[in-house]
Design an enzyme around this catalytic site. Sequence first.
Site, PDB file in Angstrom:
ATOM      1  N   LYS A 117      36.239  47.801  29.344  1.00 21.85           N
ATOM      2  CA  LYS A 117      35.099  46.921  29.656  1.00 21.85           C
ATOM      3  C   LYS A 117      33.871  47.686  30.108  1.00 21.85           C
ATOM      4  O   LYS A 117      33.976  48.599  30.923  1.00 21.85           O
ATOM      5  CB  LYS A 117      35.495  45.944  30.773  1.00 21.85           C
ATOM      6  CG  LYS A 117      36.490  44.927  30.303  1.00 21.85           C
ATOM      7  CD  LYS A 117      36.767  43.887  31.363  1.00 21.85           C
ATOM      8  CE  LYS A 117      37.646  42.794  30.780  1.00 21.85           C
ATOM      9  NZ  LYS A 117      38.073  41.844  31.793  1.00 21.85           N
ATOM     10  N   SER A 176      34.476  35.623  33.590  1.00 23.27           N
ATOM     11  CA  SER A 176      33.295  36.408  33.961  1.00 23.27           C
ATOM     12  C   SER A 176      32.344  36.522  32.772  1.00 23.27           C
ATOM     13  O   SER A 176      31.121  36.497  32.950  1.00 23.27           O
ATOM     14  CB  SER A 176      33.711  37.802  34.441  1.00 23.27           C
ATOM     15  OG  SER A 176      34.582  37.697  35.530  1.00 23.27           O
ATOM     16  N   HIS A 233      38.591  33.093  40.256  1.00 24.05           N
ATOM     17  CA  HIS A 233      39.130  34.216  41.031  1.00 24.05           C
ATOM     18  C   HIS A 233      39.273  33.817  42.504  1.00 24.05           C
ATOM     19  O   HIS A 233      40.273  34.122  43.140  1.00 24.05           O
ATOM     20  CB  HIS A 233      38.182  35.420  40.952  1.00 24.05           C
ATOM     21  CG  HIS A 233      38.134  36.106  39.612  1.00 24.05           C
ATOM     22  ND1 HIS A 233      36.958  36.384  38.961  1.00 24.05           N
ATOM     23  CD2 HIS A 233      39.114  36.591  38.816  1.00 24.05           C
ATOM     24  CE1 HIS A 233      37.218  37.027  37.831  1.00 24.05           C
ATOM     25  NE2 HIS A 233      38.509  37.150  37.693  1.00 24.05           N
ATOM     26  N   ARG A 288      45.503  31.685  33.098  1.00 25.29           N
ATOM     27  CA  ARG A 288      44.758  30.512  32.641  1.00 25.29           C
ATOM     28  C   ARG A 288      45.331  29.927  31.372  1.00 25.29           C
ATOM     29  O   ARG A 288      45.191  28.753  31.094  1.00 25.29           O
ATOM     30  CB  ARG A 288      43.288  30.901  32.391  1.00 25.29           C
ATOM     31  CG  ARG A 288      42.502  31.275  33.624  1.00 25.29           C
ATOM     32  CD  ARG A 288      41.239  31.980  33.272  1.00 25.29           C
ATOM     33  NE  ARG A 288      41.521  33.161  32.466  1.00 25.29           N
ATOM     34  CZ  ARG A 288      40.625  33.857  31.784  1.00 25.29           C
ATOM     35  NH1 ARG A 288      39.365  33.507  31.804  1.00 25.29           N
ATOM     36  NH2 ARG A 288      40.988  34.917  31.095  1.00 25.29           N
TER      37      ARG A 288
HETATM   38  N1  COA Z   1      39.628  32.550  36.920  1.00 24.09           N
HETATM   39  C1  COA Z   1      38.589  32.894  36.147  1.00 24.09           C
HETATM   40  N2  COA Z   1      38.604  33.941  35.311  1.00 24.09           N
HETATM   41  C2  COA Z   1      39.728  34.641  35.288  1.00 24.09           C
HETATM   42  C3  COA Z   1      40.851  34.354  36.063  1.00 24.09           C
HETATM   43  C4  COA Z   1      40.771  33.248  36.914  1.00 24.09           C
HETATM   44  N3  COA Z   1      41.789  32.868  37.675  1.00 24.09           N
HETATM   45  N4  COA Z   1      41.807  35.244  35.792  1.00 24.09           N
HETATM   46  C5  COA Z   1      41.299  36.073  34.890  1.00 24.09           C
HETATM   47  N5  COA Z   1      40.052  35.701  34.579  1.00 24.09           N
HETATM   48  C6  COA Z   1      39.171  36.283  33.582  1.00 24.09           C
HETATM   49  C7  COA Z   1      38.075  37.102  34.139  1.00 24.09           C
HETATM   50  O1  COA Z   1      36.955  36.252  34.363  1.00 24.09           O
HETATM   51  C8  COA Z   1      37.849  38.104  33.044  1.00 24.09           C
HETATM   52  O2  COA Z   1      37.013  37.538  32.076  1.00 24.09           O
HETATM   53  P1  COA Z   1      36.193  38.394  31.001  1.00 24.09           P
HETATM   54  O3  COA Z   1      37.176  39.190  30.203  1.00 24.09           O
HETATM   55  O4  COA Z   1      35.538  37.318  30.248  1.00 24.09           O
HETATM   56  O5  COA Z   1      35.231  39.255  31.747  1.00 24.09           O
HETATM   57  C9  COA Z   1      39.249  38.291  32.493  1.00 24.09           C
HETATM   58  O6  COA Z   1      39.940  37.122  32.771  1.00 24.09           O
HETATM   59  C10 COA Z   1      40.057  39.318  33.178  1.00 24.09           C
HETATM   60  O7  COA Z   1      39.324  39.915  34.178  1.00 24.09           O
HETATM   61  P2  COA Z   1      39.733  40.222  35.640  1.00 24.09           P
HETATM   62  O8  COA Z   1      40.681  39.244  36.239  1.00 24.09           O
HETATM   63  O9  COA Z   1      38.452  40.444  36.387  1.00 24.09           O
HETATM   64  O10 COA Z   1      40.490  41.564  35.509  1.00 24.09           O
HETATM   65  P3  COA Z   1      40.920  42.455  34.297  1.00 24.09           P
HETATM   66  O11 COA Z   1      41.881  41.766  33.406  1.00 24.09           O
HETATM   67  O12 COA Z   1      39.715  43.071  33.686  1.00 24.09           O
HETATM   68  O13 COA Z   1      41.694  43.500  35.173  1.00 24.09           O
HETATM   69  C11 COA Z   1      42.819  45.476  35.639  1.00 24.09           C
HETATM   70  C12 COA Z   1      42.407  44.477  34.587  1.00 24.09           C
HETATM   71  C13 COA Z   1      41.625  45.962  36.445  1.00 24.09           C
HETATM   72  C14 COA Z   1      43.819  44.839  36.599  1.00 24.09           C
HETATM   73  C15 COA Z   1      43.483  46.631  34.866  1.00 24.09           C
HETATM   74  O14 COA Z   1      42.578  47.122  33.898  1.00 24.09           O
HETATM   75  C16 COA Z   1      43.876  47.748  35.809  1.00 24.09           C
HETATM   76  O15 COA Z   1      44.921  47.679  36.426  1.00 24.09           O
HETATM   77  N6  COA Z   1      43.033  48.793  35.886  1.00 24.09           N
HETATM   78  C17 COA Z   1      43.309  49.959  36.726  1.00 24.09           C
HETATM   79  C18 COA Z   1      43.740  51.154  35.849  1.00 24.09           C
HETATM   80  C19 COA Z   1      45.189  51.004  35.480  1.00 24.09           C
HETATM   81  O16 COA Z   1      46.091  51.033  36.312  1.00 24.09           O
HETATM   82  N7  COA Z   1      45.422  50.872  34.189  1.00 24.09           N
HETATM   83  C20 COA Z   1      46.735  50.689  33.642  1.00 24.09           C
HETATM   84  C21 COA Z   1      46.993  49.199  33.519  1.00 24.09           C
HETATM   85  S1  COA Z   1      48.437  48.902  32.566  1.00 24.09           S
END
Ligand code: COA
Length: 171
Positions: free
Chosen positions: A44, A133, A20, A95
């Site tokens: 989550k 994560s 990140h 990724r």
């Molecule tokens: N390096 C390391 N890990 C990464 C990464 C990177 N460059 N990019 C993504 N990841 C991993 C994270 O570690 C995480 O791992 P995990 O699933 O093992 O915990 C996973 O990929 C994705 O997590 P993260 O990047 O923290 O975000 P997310 O995908 O959970 O985020 C939101 C999703 C928050 C953006 C989305 O749910 C959102 O927009 N929520 C707001 C409500 C909303 O508008 N909803 C409608 C969406 S259509």
Amino acid sequence: MTSGNTMIYPGTFDPLTKGHLDIIERAARLCDRLYVCVMYNPAKQTVFTPEERAGMAKRCVEAAGIDNVMIDSYPGLLVDYMKQHEARAVVRGLRSESDLRYEQEMATANRILYDQYEVVFLASRPELSYTSSSIVREVASLGGDISGMVPEAIQAEVEARFKEDSYAQQQ
Ligand code: COA
């Protein structure tokens, strides 16, 4: 309300990883102002509270010395946050192919909600593309070494949380 070229990097960040942080550093060079926003993903269950996740993100960004990055948290829809900040685009790291599928679904849904929605994908560095994560949480919960996966600024805090949890479970 902000002006200029603003971008948003949203995520759950439970906790923020080196992957990140790499995306934050690179995205910050592409815009005037980058909001790293701790958001709510109903799919989550998190270990750290939004305040803790935002606090850890802040410490990582400060330690990295990136000054056009703001840390925030928001409990609502990403598109609403984007409108509030007049952001030009959202940034997400890619990724793997499975990330791409997930990201395409989210981008499509967000574009239905907001026709000016735009997303920029940054390819993860290969050496960081296996970090997540949940791997950090798993390794930390088993007492393993997470120094290659999380920024040094938050390593002790992440380790301490899992030590507390395993101590609590033994009582
Ligand atoms: N390096 C390391 N890990 C990464 C990464 C990177 N460059 N990019 C993504 N990841 C991993 C994270 O570690 C995480 O791992 P995990 O699933 O093992 O915990 C996973 O990929 C994705 O997590 P993260 O990047 O923290 O975000 P997310 O995908 O959970 O985020 C939101 C999703 C928050 C953006 C989305 O749910 C959102 O927009 N929520 C707001 C409500 C909303 O508008 N909803 C409608 C969406 S259509």
